[in-house]
Design a protein around this motif. Structure first.
Motif, mmCIF file in Angstrom:
data_model
loop_
_atom_site.group_PDB
_atom_site.id
_atom_site.type_symbol
_atom_site.label_atom_id
_atom_site.label_comp_id
_atom_site.label_asym_id
_atom_site.label_seq_id
_atom_site.Cartn_x
_atom_site.Cartn_y
_atom_site.Cartn_z
ATOM 1 N N PHE A 15 2.751 -16.742 5.016
ATOM 2 C CA PHE A 15 2.462 -16.135 6.318
ATOM 3 C C PHE A 15 2.206 -14.639 6.152
ATOM 4 O O PHE A 15 1.234 -14.097 6.685
ATOM 5 N N GLN A 16 3.072 -13.955 5.396
ATOM 6 C CA GLN A 16 2.930 -12.509 5.209
ATOM 7 C C GLN A 16 1.657 -12.161 4.441
ATOM 8 O O GLN A 16 0.979 -11.185 4.758
ATOM 9 N N LYS A 17 1.312 -12.961 3.430
ATOM 10 C CA LYS A 17 0.092 -12.691 2.663
ATOM 11 C C LYS A 17 -1.140 -12.754 3.565
ATOM 12 O O LYS A 17 -2.032 -11.915 3.471
ATOM 13 N N PHE A 18 -1.192 -13.771 4.420
ATOM 14 C CA PHE A 18 -2.337 -13.903 5.315
ATOM 15 C C PHE A 18 -2.279 -12.885 6.455
ATOM 16 O O PHE A 18 -3.312 -12.448 6.940
ATOM 17 N N ALA A 19 -1.083 -12.502 6.873
ATOM 18 C CA ALA A 19 -0.942 -11.563 7.990
ATOM 19 C C ALA A 19 -1.479 -10.183 7.643
ATOM 20 O O ALA A 19 -2.042 -9.503 8.500
ATOM 21 N N VAL A 20 -1.337 -9.755 6.393
ATOM 22 C CA VAL A 20 -1.797 -8.422 6.004
ATOM 23 C C VAL A 20 -3.239 -8.428 5.503
ATOM 24 O O VAL A 20 -3.820 -7.370 5.279
ATOM 25 N N HIS A 21 -3.836 -9.594 5.346
ATOM 26 C CA HIS A 21 -5.197 -9.684 4.806
ATOM 27 C C HIS A 21 -6.204 -8.999 5.733
ATOM 28 O O HIS A 21 -6.297 -9.325 6.913
ATOM 29 N N LYS A 25 -3.182 -1.602 8.218
ATOM 30 C CA LYS A 25 -2.029 -1.165 9.003
ATOM 31 C C LYS A 25 -1.003 -2.275 9.219
ATOM 32 O O LYS A 25 0.086 -2.024 9.713
ATOM 33 N N ALA A 26 -1.349 -3.508 8.870
ATOM 34 C CA ALA A 26 -0.457 -4.651 9.104
ATOM 35 C C ALA A 26 0.762 -4.577 8.188
ATOM 36 O O ALA A 26 0.672 -4.138 7.049
ATOM 37 N N ARG A 27 1.905 -5.019 8.717
ATOM 38 C CA ARG A 27 3.156 -4.993 7.967
ATOM 39 C C ARG A 27 3.595 -6.394 7.521
ATOM 40 O O ARG A 27 4.571 -6.538 6.822
ATOM 41 N N GLY A 28 2.906 -7.422 7.974
ATOM 42 C CA GLY A 28 3.250 -8.785 7.588
ATOM 43 C C GLY A 28 4.218 -9.459 8.530
ATOM 44 O O GLY A 28 4.690 -10.559 8.256
ATOM 45 N N LYS A 29 4.520 -8.836 9.653
ATOM 46 C CA LYS A 29 5.459 -9.418 10.624
ATOM 47 C C LYS A 29 4.732 -10.233 11.688
ATOM 48 O O LYS A 29 5.292 -11.136 12.272
#
Length: 178
Positions: A15-21, A25-29
């Motif tokens: 989830f975190q890997k795709f969230a910051v892709h 500025k994304a933190r992975g949350k």
């Protein structure tokens, strides 16, 4: 397919890997809709028959908050719970969810379909110095290496002879003969 128990931490890592892709500025949350669709596509949740991109978009908008543009990890799990029975028809809810988790674990965003480097053959053809003519030809030596300033500017011959004179260095021999 064998029953595989997947931990929540492994799912959260994906989830975190795709969230910051694609977002510096994304933190992975939190994950946006584009990245959720990318996760579903890259992990083969979208199969084109049972689950389509439209289904994924509808499920995403169903679980995000009204004014929000992102979902949290808890909302992400709820969305997967909704997609699992659609993807694996004929299986129990728990079994289909575990199989869906199995598709996601250990995956990260793929760079398939990303713009590629220009074809080497075209670039090689354009930069082949043996094909150059005219003034451009003078800028490179026989190996194709540039001559630098000598190739770009006319450097005057300061030897004292007229340019293009073929008999340079023969004057002394002619004087001695006479």
């Amino acid at each position: 397919m064998a029953e595989v128990s997947v931990s929540v931490a492994e799912i959260e890592t994906s989830f975190q890997k795709f969230a910051v892709h694609g977002d510096t500025k994304a933190r992975g949350k939190e994950m946006n809709g584009k990245n959720f669709a990318k996760l579903c596509k890259d992990c083969n949740i979208i199969d084109g028959k049972n689950v389509t991109t439209t289904d994924v978009d509808i499920v995403f908008s169903k679980f995000k908050a009204k004014s929000a543009r992102v979902i949290t990890f808890e909302q992400f799990n709820q969305a997967l719970t909704e997609l699992a029975p659609k993807r694996f028809k004929g299986k129990s809810k728990e079994e289909s969810l575990q199989q869906l988790y199995g598709l996601i674990v250990g995956k990260g965003p793929a760079n398939v379909g990303v713009t590629k480097v220009a074809k080497a053959s075209a670039v090689d053809r354009l930069t082949d110095t043996t094909k150059y003519t005219g003034a451009h030809k003078e800028r490179f030596d026989d190996s194709g290496k540039g001559k630098g300033k000598v190739g770009r500017e006319d450097v005057p011959d300061k030897s004292g002879y007229v340019g293009a004179y073929k008999g340079s260095g023969t004057y002394d021999e002619k004087v001695k003969e006479a």
